[in-house]
Design an enzyme around this catalytic site. Structure first.
Site, PDB file in Angstrom:
ATOM      1  N   ARG A  12     -16.467   0.669  37.824  1.00  0.00           N
ATOM      2  CA  ARG A  12     -16.011   0.441  36.451  1.00  0.00           C
ATOM      3  C   ARG A  12     -16.816   1.297  35.476  1.00  0.00           C
ATOM      4  O   ARG A  12     -16.361   2.331  35.009  1.00  0.00           O
ATOM      5  CB  ARG A  12     -16.093  -1.056  36.119  1.00  0.00           C
ATOM      6  N   ASP A  13     -18.042   0.905  35.193  1.00  0.00           N
ATOM      7  CA  ASP A  13     -18.852   1.627  34.212  1.00  0.00           C
ATOM      8  C   ASP A  13     -19.183   3.034  34.683  1.00  0.00           C
ATOM      9  O   ASP A  13     -19.322   3.953  33.873  1.00  0.00           O
ATOM     10  CB  ASP A  13     -20.140   0.843  33.936  1.00  0.00           C
ATOM     11  N   HIS A 204     -28.157  -5.294  32.220  1.00  0.00           N
ATOM     12  CA  HIS A 204     -27.414  -4.037  32.395  1.00  0.00           C
ATOM     13  C   HIS A 204     -28.158  -2.939  31.636  1.00  0.00           C
ATOM     14  O   HIS A 204     -28.259  -2.988  30.409  1.00  0.00           O
ATOM     15  CB  HIS A 204     -25.999  -4.220  31.835  1.00  0.00           C
ATOM     16  N   CYS A 237     -20.568   4.984  28.162  1.00  0.00           N
ATOM     17  CA  CYS A 237     -19.555   4.315  27.352  1.00  0.00           C
ATOM     18  C   CYS A 237     -18.746   5.350  26.576  1.00  0.00           C
ATOM     19  O   CYS A 237     -19.315   6.165  25.846  1.00  0.00           O
ATOM     20  CB  CYS A 237     -20.219   3.340  26.376  1.00  0.00           C
ATOM     21  N   ASN A 246     -25.782   4.932  33.918  1.00  0.00           N
ATOM     22  CA  ASN A 246     -26.466   3.703  34.287  1.00  0.00           C
ATOM     23  C   ASN A 246     -27.661   4.021  35.177  1.00  0.00           C
ATOM     24  O   ASN A 246     -27.769   5.116  35.746  1.00  0.00           O
ATOM     25  CB  ASN A 246     -25.527   2.800  35.096  1.00  0.00           C
TER      26      ASN A 246
END
Length: 298
Positions: A12-13, A204, A237, A246
């Site tokens: 996802r991210d 996170h 993002c 990340n």
């Protein structure tokens, strides 16, 4: 030391800010590689508008193609009731709903005020619970906003206190743009313990300014229940300028393994998955473990 869950957010991210859009089959393979590595919780899909985030298109097809196992939980990110309806129909195991701790960022990211996002999140928590799903509520930009700067921990606490009334399964505190430092982790952990007592904490982190791993280990010291990470260190993002990747799953697992923290996740399988993902995205892998290797090398 106390075991901690790795939540793999690469599907996802890790993908949502990449120029290269993976096929459904490639997304399924990335998730399967995570499972092979021993990851038990995977943020597999995002039920957002594919016109806004085309990298997340095909969520239902991805979920339909996954191997279902009793010991693996697949998470779907949702932003509203429509996203929850899609998530329930796709048979996710958990939902993650987001509230941004910044008015300007909330309007840019979700097209609503913080108060409106809280109201929506509370509806999602209640309805998802009624559907038998575990629920996480993520407080995004809890460490700082790319548009308005510092975020007051007390404001984060006010958000948490309202959300805690509906007893989500977990709260997640997110350094969405990678500005946080360990001192902030300790402050926010105290705030969360006070304003949302008894609710497990997930964290996170992004490594935008090279503080992500220090923050993760600090969160572990404060009693973290789970830590997010992304295979290869990919991610970011699409609505936050300069929000790079990340913390990398393999680099985090190395640090945890060497610290005596039980994870049950295989470093080498993650390294191989990162190499595969780098090839699929046609990008160099940001993570370092694949270059240096584990230690000791036996």
């Amino acid at each position: 030391m106390t075991p901690v869950q790795l939540v793999e957010v690469g599907p996802r991210d890790g993908l949502q800010n990449e120029k290269t859009v993976l096929t459904v089959d490639q997304k399924i393979e990335l998730i399967a590689r995570s499972v092979t590595a021993g990851v038990k919780r995977i943020e597999a899909v995002s039920f957002v508008n594919p016109k806004r985030v085309p990298q997340m298109a095909g969520a239902e097809d991805v979920m339909a193609g996954l191997e279902r196992r009793d010991d693996v939980s697949y998470i779907g990110l949702v932003l509203n009731r429509r996203g929850l309806e899609r998530a329930v129909a796709a048979r996710v195991d958990e939902v993650n709903v987001v509230v941004v701790a910044s008015e300007e960022f909330s309007r840019r990211n979700q097209n609503c005020s913080v108060a409106e996002a809280i109201s929506t999140a509370r509806d999602v928590i209640r309805d998802a619970g009624s559907a038998g799903l575990s629920t996480t509520v993520t407080i995004a930009a809890a460490f700082g906003c790319p548009f308005s700067g510092e975020v007051d921990p007390e404001f984060v606490g006010e958000i948490l206190a309202q959300l805690a009334e509906d007893r989500p399964s977990e709260i997640a505190l997110a350094d969405t743009i990678g500005v946080g430092v360990p001192t902030q982790v300790r402050i926010l952990a105290d705030v969360a313990n006070t304003r949302a007592p008894g609710i497990p904490q997930r964290w996170h982190f992004h490594n935008t300014r090279n503080t992500g791993y220090a923050n993760a280990l600090t969160a572990l010291d404060t009693g973290a229940h789970a830590l997010d990470a992304s295979i290869g260190g990919f991610g970011g993002c699409p609505f936050a300028p300069a929000a790079t990747g990340n913390i990398a799953s393999e680099d985090l697992i190395y640090a945890l393994d060497r610290s005596g923290v039980e994870t049950g996740v295989a470093q080498q399988v993650l390294i191989d998955a990162a190499s595969w993902l780098g090839s699929a995205l046609d990008k160099e892998v940001p993570a370092l473990l694949g270059r240096a290797g584990g230690f000791p090398n036996v």
